[in-house]
Design an enzyme around this catalytic site. Structure first.
Site, PDB file in Angstrom:
ATOM      1  N   HIS A 227      89.898   6.765 105.049  1.00 32.19           N
ATOM      2  CA  HIS A 227      90.157   6.923 103.619  1.00 32.19           C
ATOM      3  C   HIS A 227      91.463   6.200 103.347  1.00 32.19           C
ATOM      4  O   HIS A 227      92.398   6.276 104.164  1.00 32.19           O
ATOM      5  CB  HIS A 227      90.297   8.408 103.261  1.00 32.19           C
TER       6      HIS A 227
ATOM      7  N   THR B 177      84.562  16.101 102.964  1.00 35.40           N
ATOM      8  CA  THR B 177      85.300  15.706 101.761  1.00 35.40           C
ATOM      9  C   THR B 177      84.491  14.732 100.906  1.00 35.40           C
ATOM     10  O   THR B 177      85.000  14.151  99.948  1.00 35.40           O
ATOM     11  CB  THR B 177      86.644  15.033 102.117  1.00 35.40           C
ATOM     12  N   THR B 178      83.226  14.552 101.301  1.00 36.64           N
ATOM     13  CA  THR B 178      82.306  13.771 100.474  1.00 36.64           C
ATOM     14  C   THR B 178      81.070  14.626 100.218  1.00 36.64           C
ATOM     15  O   THR B 178      80.800  15.566 100.986  1.00 36.64           O
ATOM     16  CB  THR B 178      81.823  12.494 101.196  1.00 36.64           C
TER      17      THR B 178
ATOM     18  N   HIS C 248      80.940   3.818 100.727  1.00 34.79           N
ATOM     19  CA  HIS C 248      81.902   4.919 100.499  1.00 34.79           C
ATOM     20  C   HIS C 248      83.101   4.783 101.432  1.00 34.79           C
ATOM     21  O   HIS C 248      84.206   5.186 101.087  1.00 34.79           O
ATOM     22  CB  HIS C 248      81.242   6.270 100.798  1.00 34.79           C
TER      23      HIS C 248
ATOM     24  N   HIS D 281      89.452   9.850 110.156  1.00 31.10           N
ATOM     25  CA  HIS D 281      88.691  11.052 110.517  1.00 31.10           C
ATOM     26  C   HIS D 281      87.721  10.732 111.640  1.00 31.10           C
ATOM     27  O   HIS D 281      86.955   9.778 111.538  1.00 31.10           O
ATOM     28  CB  HIS D 281      87.908  11.568 109.302  1.00 31.10           C
TER      29      HIS D 281
ATOM     30  N   HIS E 202      85.728   7.287 110.533  1.00 25.50           N
ATOM     31  CA  HIS E 202      85.805   6.534 109.283  1.00 25.50           C
ATOM     32  C   HIS E 202      87.196   6.712 108.695  1.00 25.50           C
ATOM     33  O   HIS E 202      87.995   7.510 109.196  1.00 25.50           O
ATOM     34  CB  HIS E 202      84.744   7.038 108.285  1.00 25.50           C
TER      35      HIS E 202
END
Ligand SMILES: NS(=O)(=O)c1c(F)c(F)c(S(=O)(=O)CCO)c(N[C@H]2CCCc3ccccc32)c1F
Ligand SMILES: [Zn+2]
Length: 263
Positions: free
Chosen positions: A93, A198-199, A66, A117, A91
């Site tokens: 995005h 947000t996941t 992810h 993040h 992590h």
């Protein structure tokens, strides 16, 4: 848990089939627009502690299919929030090489190339992140908007190892570095709102801090991020690049966004 993706039949529009909170309130990310902003004089500068890691500290950089995530030692924490929040992981995005717009938060209709993040949990109240993750005061995430521009030596401390995490579930050891270098210079100017992961499972458990000022990485660094990773495991024949791993902005409902700055 069951696999979810950002597009296709298990994509973000279907997350709520298996993860009901994803259709709930207080969801993240959001589109931060000027009309939502309210200045709050009580918002103190963010204070990060022990972010300068020794190079003898070994971190784990992992592709979980992810995102690209880096484990962080529990010596790192954020002070100046309602509670002490201890670091767990960071992590990213990002978008793709064709569309260098992969940030999760948008600011005045601007979507940035990528977003960092840094996930922390409320260590005053909970023993670990897995206990904190579904509590309304459980998590605090620092968000950094990333633009393509000058080369960034701090991000290079992670990106230079990215080929060790090429496939899902691959991981590589990364020596400690000054994680403060990943943040913008000014930690006193930020947007603040109550939101969610947000996941999936999208728990409404995150106190969001999105810094007002962006950082830059070079085009070459951005290409490394968007072209190096596969969302599938090495055995899987099909080639599925891991990119565009950002959730669309969610309904703001009756939320306001507090800001720590005046003009
Ligand atoms: N955008 S976001 O909401 O900050 C956010 C992500 F986008 C994201 F991808 C991750 S993930 O890398 O774990 C891949 C998805 O499981 C997380 N992890 C959190 C929540 C899930 C469980 C967990 C356990 C230990 C440490 C961190 C976390 C995440 F919080
Ligand atoms: Zn995230």
């Amino acid at each position: 848990g069951a696999e979810w993706t950002y597009s296709g039949p298990t994509g973000q529009d279907y997350w709520s089939n298996k993860y009901p909170y994803c259709a709930g309130s207080f969801q993240s990310p959001i589109h931060i627009t000027s009309d939502l902003l309210r200045f709050s004089p009580t918002l103190r500068p963010i204070e990060v502690r022990n972010y300068k890691l020794s190079s003898t500290e070994q971190l784990t950089l992992r592709n979980d299919g992810h995102s690209l995530k880096l484990s962080l030692p529990p010596t790192m924490y954020v002070a100046g929030l309602p509670n002490q929040f201890t670091a767990a992981q960071l992590h990213f995005h990002w978008g793709s090489s064709n569309w260098p717009t992969g940030s999760e938060h948008l600011v005045d209709s601007k979507q940035f190339a990528a977003e960092l993040h840094i996930v922390h949990y409320n260590s005053d109240k909970y023993p670990d992140i897995n206990t904190a993750i579904d509590k309304s005061d459980g998590l605090a995430v620092l968000g950094v908007l990333i633009k393509i521009g000058d080369f960034n030596p701090a991000y290079e401390q992670i990106l230079r190892f990215i080929n060790g995490a090429k496939y899902k579930n691959f991981e590589v050891r990364v020596p400690g570095f000054n994680v403060r270098g990943l943040l913008p210079a000014r930690l006193d100017e930020y947007y603040r709102y109550d939101g969610s992961l947000t996941t999936p499972p999208c728990f409404p458990s995150v106190l969001w801090t999105v810094f007002r000022n962006h950082v830059t990485i070079s085009h070459q660094q951005y290409l490394a991020l968007v072209t190096s990773l596969h969302a599938s495991s090495v055995q899987n024949a099909e080639v599925t690049p891991l990119n565009n791993n950002f959730r669309k902005p969610q309904p703001i409902d009756s939320r306001v966004v507090l800001v720590s700055f005046k003009e």
